[in-house]
Design a protein around this motif. Sequence first.
Motif, PDB file in Angstrom:
ATOM      1  N   PRO A 194      12.402 -41.267  12.635  1.00 56.27           N
ATOM      2  CA  PRO A 194      13.683 -41.964  12.817  1.00 56.27           C
ATOM      3  C   PRO A 194      13.641 -43.300  12.063  1.00 56.27           C
ATOM      4  N   THR A 195      14.728 -43.648  11.404  1.00 58.07           N
ATOM      5  CA  THR A 195      14.755 -44.910  10.661  1.00 58.07           C
ATOM      6  C   THR A 195      15.808 -45.837  11.246  1.00 58.07           C
ATOM      7  N   THR A 196      15.604 -47.111  10.994  1.00 56.24           N
ATOM      8  CA  THR A 196      16.524 -48.092  11.549  1.00 56.24           C
ATOM      9  C   THR A 196      16.510 -49.352  10.701  1.00 56.24           C
ATOM     10  N   GLY A 197      17.527 -50.184  10.880  1.00 60.09           N
ATOM     11  CA  GLY A 197      17.637 -51.425  10.130  1.00 60.09           C
ATOM     12  C   GLY A 197      19.081 -51.865  10.085  1.00 60.09           C
ATOM     13  N   THR A 198      19.318 -53.164   9.963  1.00 60.85           N
ATOM     14  CA  THR A 198      20.700 -53.639   9.873  1.00 60.85           C
ATOM     15  C   THR A 198      20.912 -54.594   8.702  1.00 60.85           C
ATOM     16  N   SER A 199      20.263 -55.786   8.756  1.00 64.01           N
ATOM     17  CA  SER A 199      20.514 -56.717   7.660  1.00 64.01           C
ATOM     18  C   SER A 199      19.415 -57.757   7.543  1.00 64.01           C
ATOM     19  N   ALA A 200      19.374 -58.381   6.352  1.00 67.83           N
ATOM     20  CA  ALA A 200      18.389 -59.421   6.041  1.00 67.83           C
ATOM     21  C   ALA A 200      19.114 -60.744   5.854  1.00 67.83           C
ATOM     22  N   HIS A 201      18.344 -61.793   5.663  1.00 65.41           N
ATOM     23  CA  HIS A 201      18.959 -63.102   5.418  1.00 65.41           C
ATOM     24  C   HIS A 201      19.856 -63.091   4.184  1.00 65.41           C
ATOM     25  N   ALA A 202      19.477 -62.259   3.204  1.00 65.40           N
ATOM     26  CA  ALA A 202      20.273 -62.198   1.983  1.00 65.40           C
ATOM     27  C   ALA A 202      21.735 -61.863   2.284  1.00 65.40           C
ATOM     28  N   PHE A 203      21.941 -61.037   3.301  1.00 61.89           N
ATOM     29  CA  PHE A 203      23.304 -60.622   3.627  1.00 61.89           C
ATOM     30  C   PHE A 203      24.119 -61.808   4.137  1.00 61.89           C
ATOM     31  N   THR A 204      23.483 -62.630   4.936  1.00 64.55           N
ATOM     32  CA  THR A 204      24.172 -63.832   5.429  1.00 64.55           C
ATOM     33  C   THR A 204      24.412 -64.810   4.283  1.00 64.55           C
ATOM     34  N   LEU A 205      23.392 -65.009   3.460  1.00 63.22           N
ATOM     35  CA  LEU A 205      23.506 -65.970   2.353  1.00 63.22           C
ATOM     36  C   LEU A 205      24.517 -65.521   1.305  1.00 63.22           C
ATOM     37  N   LEU A 206      24.705 -64.222   1.205  1.00 62.49           N
ATOM     38  CA  LEU A 206      25.653 -63.687   0.223  1.00 62.49           C
ATOM     39  C   LEU A 206      27.077 -64.101   0.547  1.00 62.49           C
ATOM     40  N   HIS A 207      27.362 -64.189   1.837  1.00 62.03           N
ATOM     41  CA  HIS A 207      28.742 -64.470   2.255  1.00 62.03           C
ATOM     42  C   HIS A 207      28.987 -65.976   2.327  1.00 62.03           C
ATOM     43  N   ASP A 208      30.250 -66.345   2.361  1.00 62.56           N
ATOM     44  CA  ASP A 208      30.588 -67.764   2.326  1.00 62.56           C
ATOM     45  C   ASP A 208      30.184 -68.482   3.604  1.00 62.56           C
ATOM     46  N   SER A 209      30.018 -67.730   4.669  1.00 67.93           N
ATOM     47  CA  SER A 209      29.554 -68.334   5.908  1.00 67.93           C
ATOM     48  C   SER A 209      28.892 -67.247   6.743  1.00 67.93           C
ATOM     49  N   GLU A 210      28.134 -67.701   7.735  1.00 68.68           N
ATOM     50  CA  GLU A 210      27.509 -66.757   8.653  1.00 68.68           C
ATOM     51  C   GLU A 210      28.579 -65.935   9.371  1.00 68.68           C
ATOM     52  N   ARG A 211      29.694 -66.620   9.698  1.00 67.33           N
ATOM     53  CA  ARG A 211      30.785 -65.933  10.387  1.00 67.33           C
ATOM     54  C   ARG A 211      31.332 -64.787   9.540  1.00 67.33           C
ATOM     55  N   HIS A 212      31.523 -65.052   8.233  1.00 68.48           N
ATOM     56  CA  HIS A 212      31.964 -63.978   7.334  1.00 68.48           C
ATOM     57  C   HIS A 212      30.971 -62.818   7.330  1.00 68.48           C
ATOM     58  N   ALA A 213      29.704 -63.180   7.259  1.00 72.70           N
ATOM     59  CA  ALA A 213      28.667 -62.141   7.179  1.00 72.70           C
ATOM     60  C   ALA A 213      28.652 -61.297   8.449  1.00 72.70           C
ATOM     61  N   PHE A 214      28.671 -61.974   9.599  1.00 73.09           N
ATOM     62  CA  PHE A 214      28.647 -61.233  10.870  1.00 73.09           C
ATOM     63  C   PHE A 214      29.883 -60.352  11.002  1.00 73.09           C
ATOM     64  N   THR A 215      31.021 -60.883  10.616  1.00 72.42           N
ATOM     65  CA  THR A 215      32.252 -60.095  10.680  1.00 72.42           C
ATOM     66  C   THR A 215      32.116 -58.820   9.860  1.00 72.42           C
ATOM     67  N   ALA A 216      31.593 -58.998   8.636  1.00 75.10           N
ATOM     68  CA  ALA A 216      31.423 -57.833   7.754  1.00 75.10           C
ATOM     69  C   ALA A 216      30.474 -56.820   8.376  1.00 75.10           C
ATOM     70  N   GLN A 217      29.391 -57.310   8.940  1.00 72.10           N
ATOM     71  CA  GLN A 217      28.412 -56.381   9.515  1.00 72.10           C
ATOM     72  C   GLN A 217      28.989 -55.651  10.724  1.00 72.10           C
ATOM     73  N   LEU A 218      29.676 -56.385  11.586  1.00 68.46           N
ATOM     74  CA  LEU A 218      30.256 -55.764  12.785  1.00 68.46           C
ATOM     75  C   LEU A 218      31.314 -54.735  12.408  1.00 68.46           C
ATOM     76  N   GLU A 219      32.097 -55.038  11.372  1.00 65.65           N
ATOM     77  CA  GLU A 219      33.108 -54.066  10.937  1.00 65.65           C
ATOM     78  C   GLU A 219      32.457 -52.812  10.382  1.00 65.65           C
ATOM     79  N   ALA A 220      31.357 -53.028   9.646  1.00 62.23           N
ATOM     80  CA  ALA A 220      30.733 -51.881   8.983  1.00 62.23           C
ATOM     81  C   ALA A 220      29.859 -51.075   9.931  1.00 62.23           C
ATOM     82  N   LEU A 221      29.172 -51.741  10.841  1.00 67.13           N
ATOM     83  CA  LEU A 221      28.177 -51.042  11.658  1.00 67.13           C
ATOM     84  C   LEU A 221      28.534 -50.985  13.143  1.00 67.13           C
ATOM     85  N   GLY A 222      29.615 -51.634  13.528  1.00 66.04           N
ATOM     86  CA  GLY A 222      30.026 -51.587  14.933  1.00 66.04           C
ATOM     87  C   GLY A 222      29.402 -52.687  15.768  1.00 66.04           C
TER      88      GLY A 222
END
Lengths: 438, 438
Positions: A194-222
């Motif tokens: 079984p495999t698992t994983g969600t995101s790294a710091h790069a994902f947060t740094l990629l977005h304009d803010s942590e809030r943007h990053a979290f929003t994107a992740q929650l929309e994509a992964l629930g």
Amino acid sequence: MTDPWSSALLTDHYELTMLQGSLRSGAAHRRTVFEMFARRLPETRRYGVVAGTDRFLDALERFRFDEATLDYLSRAGIVDDPTLEWLANYRFTGDIWGYAEGECYFPGSPILVVEGTFAEAVLLETVALSIYNHDCAIASAASRMVTAAGGRPLIEMGSRRTHEMAAVAAARVAYICGFAASSNLEAGRRHGVPTTGTSAHAFTLLHDSERHAFTAQLEALGTGTTLLVDTYDVARAVRTGIELAGTDLGGVRIDSGDLGVLATRVREQLNGAGATDTRIVVTGDLDEYSIQALAIAPVDGYGVGTSLVTGSGTPTASLVYKLVARASEEGPDAPLFPVAKRSVGKPSRGGRKWGVRRFDDDGVATAEVVYDHEPDLGPLERPMLRKLVERGEIVGREPLQAARERHARAVRELPVTAQQMSRGEPAIPTVFEQRVRV
Amino acid sequence: MTDPWSSALLTDHYELTMLQGSLRSGAAHRRTVFEMFARRLPETRRYGVVAGTDRFLDALERFRFDEATLDYLSRAGIVDDPTLEWLANYRFTGDIWGYAEGECYFPGSPILVVEGTFAEAVLLETVALSIYNHDCAIASAASRMVTAAGGRPLIEMGSRRTHEMAAVAAARVAYICGFAASSNLEAGRRHGVPTTGTSAHAFTLLHDSERHAFTAQLEALGTGTTLLVDTYDVARAVRTGIELAGTDLGGVRIDSGDLGVLATRVREQLNGAGATDTRIVVTGDLDEYSIQALAIAPVDGYGVGTSLVTGSGTPTASLVYKLVARASEEGPDAPLFPVAKRSVGKPSRGGRKWGVRRFDDDGVATAEVVYDHEPDLGPLERPMLRKLVERGEIVGREPLQAARERHARAVRELPVTAQQMSRGEPAIPTVFEQRVRV
């Protein structure tokens, strides 16, 4: 998906020159027994864990000197023409017994017993040792981590710290030893881990803010996803996560800092916000000792990387593959003649061996018994060798799940000293039982 | 011979979920720069050695989501359909620069710089780190062993002690760092590494006597071969060898006991018999320290196993792959925005970097200079980054021999402190040069 290429050159040069020499002397065709065993365990291990069995059977199946292989050996001048001819028809036709994958082993346990002609058995030395030495080293570390975690789930995430193919094997081995999952996708595909994983710091740094990053992740992964909360400020990130996901947020991951302190603070923060079911996963240079030290922290899971894939201080199991018996001048039907090197500081015992585990009335293991003859088993003894290859046919394959279940059982059978993290002796002694000669 | 299968799943699960999240948010298509670097060196290393470059380019070429790969990702439910569609067309189209294979590196050296969209660059994290972390760790150990051996040839023979594919990579890396040969035949076939080997104790034990075994080996491999002399009694074996082969006997190998004492005795015995050209090779748990300790012994070559393939105490190079810059809201043509995690105890510097080595007038390296802008180089500065991939095309391949020659040069350029076996600081300091902002 299996590598289609031949495994025959995962071999040391000297195995082929020994083949050539023994073809010349005629000794190549003598019946022999080779055994794989560890002379000792590292001080940090109370037991070894057998792993690599199924991978070895895979490699054996692919151990063929195809045209490309022979062409290389010929061009490089490694062996002569009669040897090349012999290799072209190579196929292991002997018998192999081994400790089942997931079992525990101790100093002297004959975890692999290969019986065949010298020519066919000597060629398997390197590929067998490579697979078992790697996989057993990782397994022995993984098993301790599972013990240290005391029932909390562990995720293997060390792929980036080891050779890309060793990573796949390590993920498989960690799963056998009780890890819940791995980050390694190839281990998912090849071995069903079984495999698992969600995101790294790069994902947060990629977005304009942590809030943007979290929003994107929650929309994509629930909302059941795990947010990584230590890119900037942990408390603020947890607050943002709850604001966005509500109290259904699946989990948060902390990857740096004092994990125990942070986990406690984050738990309070989450509980204060009503997110009592949101899980806390910690990662970042964990090993069995730091996992155990976090036992009192409110942690719901651990991710382990470097220390797992590097065998937590012991990256190789120091298994050896030794000729222990061979046919003698008396002819092919005479009993095999025990042989052993007389070397300083490297004890070897000649003769074919049979490994047996002995138990007390409560079912707790009391000794690893290594017989120099096929024993009549007592009611509290279990034979450890099972047939893996019969006259060249692979008969010992089994699903990964079987090894995983066996390992959990095998550890439970050992005395509780097996679970100590401290340095010390093997959990049970190895007893060598010799045939009484009258 | 290259593995024909896709390398795309030598990847951590979270890279694909980050891809899915960023495709959802739109940030996937932002231009980014990722860099690979080591935050520090182990105390036992005065320099790091770049290795794995060519293997990384191989993996990049095979990094394609073919049907089998996509099918697995779909069945396992790892990403959603839009992400699968994107992956089906995946091909890295950006630019990659890197330190050339064989070069030395220091804390902060940007040994790999990957520029592309977030989506295409983030997927390479694990496969790049796996290859470089393994190969650089082995290389850094191998280079010290070559220094310790002081011109005497070294043979890599550690395949049996590490994962079977890591073994092939380790043999390649050891050769880059100056080892003369390897026992690993697959490294011979895949990478053109010279291979060598003659016989093991099993060959002697197989025969009815040591004399039979030596006779067989000499007939098969010629008098120039190396006889293994420590199966029973070393002095007797050497005597037998000379009796059978005469003073033309190529060499003898000692694999156990006090190697320095035995080598001295064997040298006297060989010289006494007139076999002054017969070489003495020693093997058996050698590392850089024991190699150096044998400097005064009459040894003609060393075989190194376990310590080489396990990185002599440091099995992984602890390289990280970090997002350091990305496009901002200002649009695709604005300068990239430097980013870095604010993490406790894990220093990262945002922004794209340029590595430069600075020398004194005598050509001795004095500093590793890491610029945060493309520098105007002085006459005593050499740029360390070379183009490996240009708009998706691999342009940085080179023959193994080039890396081997480069490594010898790179070590010679360092101050002599680089050759110390003791623990200590990097041989040259890393200087971070920031653009003067007016």
